[in-house]
Design a protein around this motif. Structure first.
Motif, short mmCIF file in Angstrom:
data_model
loop_
_atom_site.label_atom_id
_atom_site.label_comp_id
_atom_site.label_asym_id
_atom_site.label_seq_id
_atom_site.Cartn_x
_atom_site.Cartn_y
_atom_site.Cartn_z
N ASP A 45 -77.55 5.04 -52.94
CA ASP A 45 -78.02 6.42 -52.99
C ASP A 45 -77.10 7.32 -52.17
OD1 ASP A 45 -80.38 5.75 -54.42
OD2 ASP A 45 -81.25 5.01 -52.55
N ILE A 46 -76.91 8.52 -52.67
CA ILE A 46 -76.16 9.53 -51.94
C ILE A 46 -76.88 10.86 -52.13
CG2 ILE A 46 -74.56 9.88 -53.85
CD1 ILE A 46 -72.41 10.57 -51.74
N HIS A 47 -77.10 11.56 -51.05
CA HIS A 47 -77.79 12.84 -51.11
C HIS A 47 -76.88 13.86 -51.79
CE1 HIS A 47 -79.83 16.49 -49.77
NE2 HIS A 47 -80.89 15.72 -49.59
N VAL A 48 -77.47 14.70 -52.61
CA VAL A 48 -76.69 15.67 -53.39
C VAL A 48 -75.91 16.62 -52.48
CG1 VAL A 48 -78.55 17.36 -53.69
CG2 VAL A 48 -76.75 17.18 -55.39
N LEU A 49 -76.46 17.00 -51.35
CA LEU A 49 -75.74 17.89 -50.43
C LEU A 49 -74.53 17.19 -49.81
CD1 LEU A 49 -78.71 19.77 -48.70
CD2 LEU A 49 -77.21 20.57 -50.54
N THR A 50 -74.68 15.90 -49.55
CA THR A 50 -73.55 15.12 -49.03
C THR A 50 -72.45 15.03 -50.09
OG1 THR A 50 -75.04 13.82 -47.64
CG2 THR A 50 -72.86 12.89 -48.06
N LEU A 51 -72.85 14.77 -51.32
CA LEU A 51 -71.87 14.68 -52.40
C LEU A 51 -71.17 16.02 -52.60
CD1 LEU A 51 -70.60 12.89 -54.54
CD2 LEU A 51 -72.39 13.61 -56.11
N GLU A 52 -71.91 17.12 -52.49
CA GLU A 52 -71.31 18.44 -52.62
C GLU A 52 -70.28 18.68 -51.51
OE1 GLU A 52 -72.92 22.87 -53.56
OE2 GLU A 52 -73.94 21.81 -51.93
N LYS A 53 -70.60 18.27 -50.30
CA LYS A 53 -69.69 18.41 -49.16
C LYS A 53 -68.43 17.57 -49.38
CE LYS A 53 -70.04 18.30 -44.12
NZ LYS A 53 -70.90 17.93 -42.99
N ILE A 54 -68.60 16.36 -49.90
CA ILE A 54 -67.45 15.49 -50.19
C ILE A 54 -66.57 16.13 -51.27
CG2 ILE A 54 -66.79 13.28 -51.23
CD1 ILE A 54 -69.30 12.08 -49.81
N ALA A 55 -67.20 16.60 -52.34
CA ALA A 55 -66.45 17.22 -53.44
C ALA A 55 -65.63 18.40 -52.94
CB ALA A 55 -67.40 17.66 -54.55
N LYS A 56 -66.24 19.28 -52.15
CA LYS A 56 -65.53 20.43 -51.61
C LYS A 56 -64.37 20.00 -50.72
CE LYS A 56 -69.20 23.84 -51.77
NZ LYS A 56 -70.15 24.67 -51.00
N SER A 57 -64.61 19.00 -49.88
CA SER A 57 -63.56 18.52 -48.97
C SER A 57 -62.38 17.92 -49.72
CB SER A 57 -64.13 17.47 -48.01
OG SER A 57 -65.09 18.05 -47.17
N LEU A 58 -62.65 17.32 -50.88
CA LEU A 58 -61.59 16.67 -51.65
C LEU A 58 -61.02 17.57 -52.74
CD1 LEU A 58 -63.10 13.09 -51.92
CD2 LEU A 58 -61.28 13.89 -50.40
N GLY A 59 -61.53 18.79 -52.84
CA GLY A 59 -60.99 19.75 -53.79
C GLY A 59 -61.33 19.49 -55.24
N VAL A 60 -62.52 18.92 -55.48
CA VAL A 60 -62.99 18.70 -56.85
C VAL A 60 -64.38 19.30 -56.98
CG1 VAL A 60 -61.66 16.58 -57.18
CG2 VAL A 60 -64.00 16.42 -56.34
N SER A 61 -64.79 19.53 -58.23
CA SER A 61 -66.15 20.01 -58.44
C SER A 61 -67.09 18.80 -58.46
CB SER A 61 -66.25 20.76 -59.77
OG SER A 61 -66.20 19.87 -60.85
N MET A 62 -68.37 19.07 -58.31
CA MET A 62 -69.35 17.98 -58.39
C MET A 62 -69.31 17.33 -59.76
SD MET A 62 -72.01 17.96 -55.69
CE MET A 62 -73.46 17.74 -56.61
N ASN A 63 -68.91 18.09 -60.78
CA ASN A 63 -68.83 17.54 -62.14
C ASN A 63 -67.88 16.35 -62.21
OD1 ASN A 63 -70.63 19.39 -63.14
ND2 ASN A 63 -69.05 20.81 -63.83
N TYR A 64 -66.90 16.31 -61.33
CA TYR A 64 -65.95 15.19 -61.33
C TYR A 64 -66.69 13.86 -61.25
CZ TYR A 64 -62.49 11.87 -59.70
OH TYR A 64 -61.70 10.75 -59.57
N PHE A 65 -67.75 13.82 -60.46
CA PHE A 65 -68.48 12.57 -60.25
C PHE A 65 -69.45 12.26 -61.38
CE2 PHE A 65 -67.26 14.02 -55.99
CZ PHE A 65 -66.56 12.90 -55.57
N PHE A 66 -69.72 13.24 -62.24
CA PHE A 66 -70.68 13.04 -63.32
C PHE A 66 -70.05 13.17 -64.70
CE2 PHE A 66 -73.00 14.65 -59.65
CZ PHE A 66 -73.93 13.64 -59.49
#
Length: 108
Positions: A45-66
């Motif tokens: 499990d990963i919290h959506v806010l954590t995933l959003e923070k990771i995506a922003k830090s890595l320069g990708v949108s959340m869509n990248y993971f989905f």
């Protein structure tokens, strides 16, 4: 512990590798401990806010993971286990994304 990882974790590991960013470096970017980042990489499990923070830090949108483009998703992982992505569409219909390695396996 189950050796299977989610699509998100596999994509995150792949993205870190492509960007040549280590877990300690990501932890620093996220202002987290490296132990917390390792836990994220192991947990189902990963919290959506954590995933959003990771995506922003890595320069990708959340869509990248989905992204459902199977050419961008790792299809087979170690020990002969396969990834099958299951989700609901906007009409609550079940959708499955089977990787080509899995399809070939079940054809045998």
């Amino acid at each position: 512990m189950d050796n299977e990882l989610s699509i998100i974790q596999l994509k995150l590991k792949d993205l870190l590798k492509k960007k040549k960013i280590s877990v300690p470096e990501l932890a620093e970017m996220l202002k987290m401990t490296k132990q917390n980042v390792y836990q994220i990489l192991k947990s189902k499990d990963i919290h959506v806010l954590t995933l959003e923070k990771i995506a922003k830090s890595l320069g990708v949108s959340m869509n990248y993971f989905f992204d459902n483009d199977s050419s961008k998703q790792p299809e087979k992982i170690e020990n002969g286990k396969f990834i099958i992505q299951i989700e609901f569409d906007e009409d609550r219909n079940l959708k499955m994304n089977l990787g080509s390695d899995f399809v070939e396996y079940i054809k045998k």
